[in-house]
Design an enzyme around this catalytic site. Structure first.
Site, PDB file in Angstrom:
ATOM      1  N   ARG A  81      50.492  22.586  88.471  1.00 49.70           N
ATOM      2  CA  ARG A  81      51.382  21.535  88.976  1.00 49.70           C
ATOM      3  C   ARG A  81      52.003  20.765  87.816  1.00 49.70           C
ATOM      4  NH1 ARG A  81      48.903  17.589  93.318  1.00 49.70           N
ATOM      5  NH2 ARG A  81      48.021  16.601  91.473  1.00 49.70           N
ATOM      6  N   LYS A 183      54.941  15.259  89.724  1.00 46.74           N
ATOM      7  CA  LYS A 183      54.076  14.083  89.555  1.00 46.74           C
ATOM      8  C   LYS A 183      54.568  13.315  88.337  1.00 46.74           C
ATOM      9  CE  LYS A 183      49.193  12.915  90.058  1.00 46.74           C
ATOM     10  NZ  LYS A 183      49.382  11.915  91.112  1.00 46.74           N
ATOM     11  N   GLU A 219      54.524  10.991 103.102  1.00 42.21           N
ATOM     12  CA  GLU A 219      53.188  10.821 102.530  1.00 42.21           C
ATOM     13  C   GLU A 219      52.932   9.354 102.244  1.00 42.21           C
ATOM     14  OE1 GLU A 219      52.488  12.440  98.619  1.00 42.21           O
ATOM     15  OE2 GLU A 219      54.611  12.447  98.144  1.00 42.21           O
TER      16      GLU A 219
END
Ligand code: PLP
Ligand code: COI
Length: 341
Positions: A81, A183, A219
């Site tokens: 990720r 992220k 989210e």
């Protein structure tokens, strides 16, 4: 010997540990990296990380097992990720080997900071990449730093497995085809103000809706969302602007393979919350935080209970945490042991 902390009552705050890992990228390659005791960075004033948000980070934990050994949970997924986040922000990828070696070295060097088994606390690892070096224009940095530091932590949301209430935000944390799936710090900077408004009203955090239509749950600012329908299906939102939570994908597997549930990644419309018997927020820091209720406009919708944990959420939690602490069998490749000599 483990440190003498009040392990059972740790929250999610910075505590300085002894060592962190730092590697530098220059002239097209990463160096070997090394451990250091210095918890400050000395970087150029023109660093792109400071001006243009060219940075990304990860979060994973080290878990003390009953036999004293230490587990990492799916660190290869965090490495992958972070590589995607680096691609999105035009930063050099940190190879998986370097990422996992750095995590292992930091845990081993700080093993006294890994909580004793049974306390519920863990050692949180925070890997990050930042663009540094002389620059002023909007372009990718000439140099980069990859670092991993560690902090002992307890529950992220107050009460751990106790339900928390959330409020739907009118703000977006990410744009439809922006950086929501990476992220990167910018998403979190965008969530600070809505998060403050939520906390002022006594909610644990915001729930963000999809930025294009504001009709579907995306989210929480720091975790993914899931719901358990009244006919026992596990449903979690799918969207190009949410973070692909490693905990969420682990729960999708656990729900299907261990609890025999039907699992769906799909739309979760904010006006269809009645379909759910239970709901939760999931992530490395949040683990599984039951969602007691969601405030949306004037409407407050309670799922299972504002004080009790639902039975499916509890089973998912026990299975996930059992795997992480080595008490339950792990699917192949999910657990990586830290060699302690
Ligand atoms: N969504 C956001 C915005 C997060 O910050 C996090 C935390 O990492 C998650 C979801 C959960 O992801 P993971 O389960 O990989 O920790
Ligand atoms: C995590 O769960 O690792 C996170 O990054 C969430 C938050 C602390 C930003």
């Amino acid at each position: 010997m483990t440190k003498n902390l009040d392990w059972a009552n740790l929250g999610f705050s910075y505590i300085k540990t002894d060592y962190r890992f730092i590697a530098r990228w220059k002239d097209g390659k990463w160096d070997e990296g090394e451990l250091t005791t210095d918890n400050t960075l000395h970087i150029h004033e023109g660093s792109t990380a400071i001006h243009y948000g060219q940075q990304c980070f990860e979060g994973l934990k080290a878990y003390r097992c009953k036999d004293g050994s230490i587990n990492l949970f799916r660190p290869d997924e965090n490495a992958k990720r972070m590589q995607k986040s680096c691609d999105r922000l035009l930063m050099p990828q940190v190879p998986t080997e370097l990422f996992i070696r750095a995590c292992k070295e930091v845990v081993k060097a700080n093993q006294e900071w890994v909580a004793p088994y049974g306390t519920g606390a863990t050692l949180y690892l925070r890997p990050f990449v930042i663009g540094v070096g002389e620059n002023i224009g909007v372009r990718s940095a000439p140099e980069f730093i990859f670092s991993v530091f560690a902090c002992p932590v307890g529950a992220y949301f107050k009460g751990g497995l106790a339900p928390s209430n959330f409020i739907v935000s009118e703000y977006d944390r990410a744009a439809p085809y922006g950086t929501g799936a990476a992220k990167v710090g910018g998403n979190y900077a965008a969530s600070l103000y809505p998060g403050k408004l939520a906390k002022e009203r006594n909610f644990a955090d915001c729930i963000y809706l999809d930025p294009k239509t504001h009709t579907k749950i995306e989210e929480v600012g720091s975790a993914n969302f899931f719901g358990i329908t009244k006919d026992n299906k596990f449903i979690t939102p799918i969207s190009p602007s949410i973070l692909a939570s490693i905990t969420k994908y682990s729960l999708l597997h656990i729900a299907k393979e261990r609890l025999g549930m039907e699992t769906i990644e799909g739309d979760v419309f904010i006006d269809q919350l009645d379909q759910f018997a239970e709901a939760g927020a999931c992530g490395t820091a949040a683990v599984i935080t039951p969602v007691g209720g969601i405030q949306h406009g004037d409407n407050f919708h309670v799922f299972y209970s504002e004080t009790e944990v639902g039975p499916v959420t509890k089973r998912l939690y026990e299975e996930l945490v059992g795997i992480q602490f080595g008490d339950r069998p792990a699917p192949e490749g999910w657990i990586v042991k830290v060699e302690l000599d």
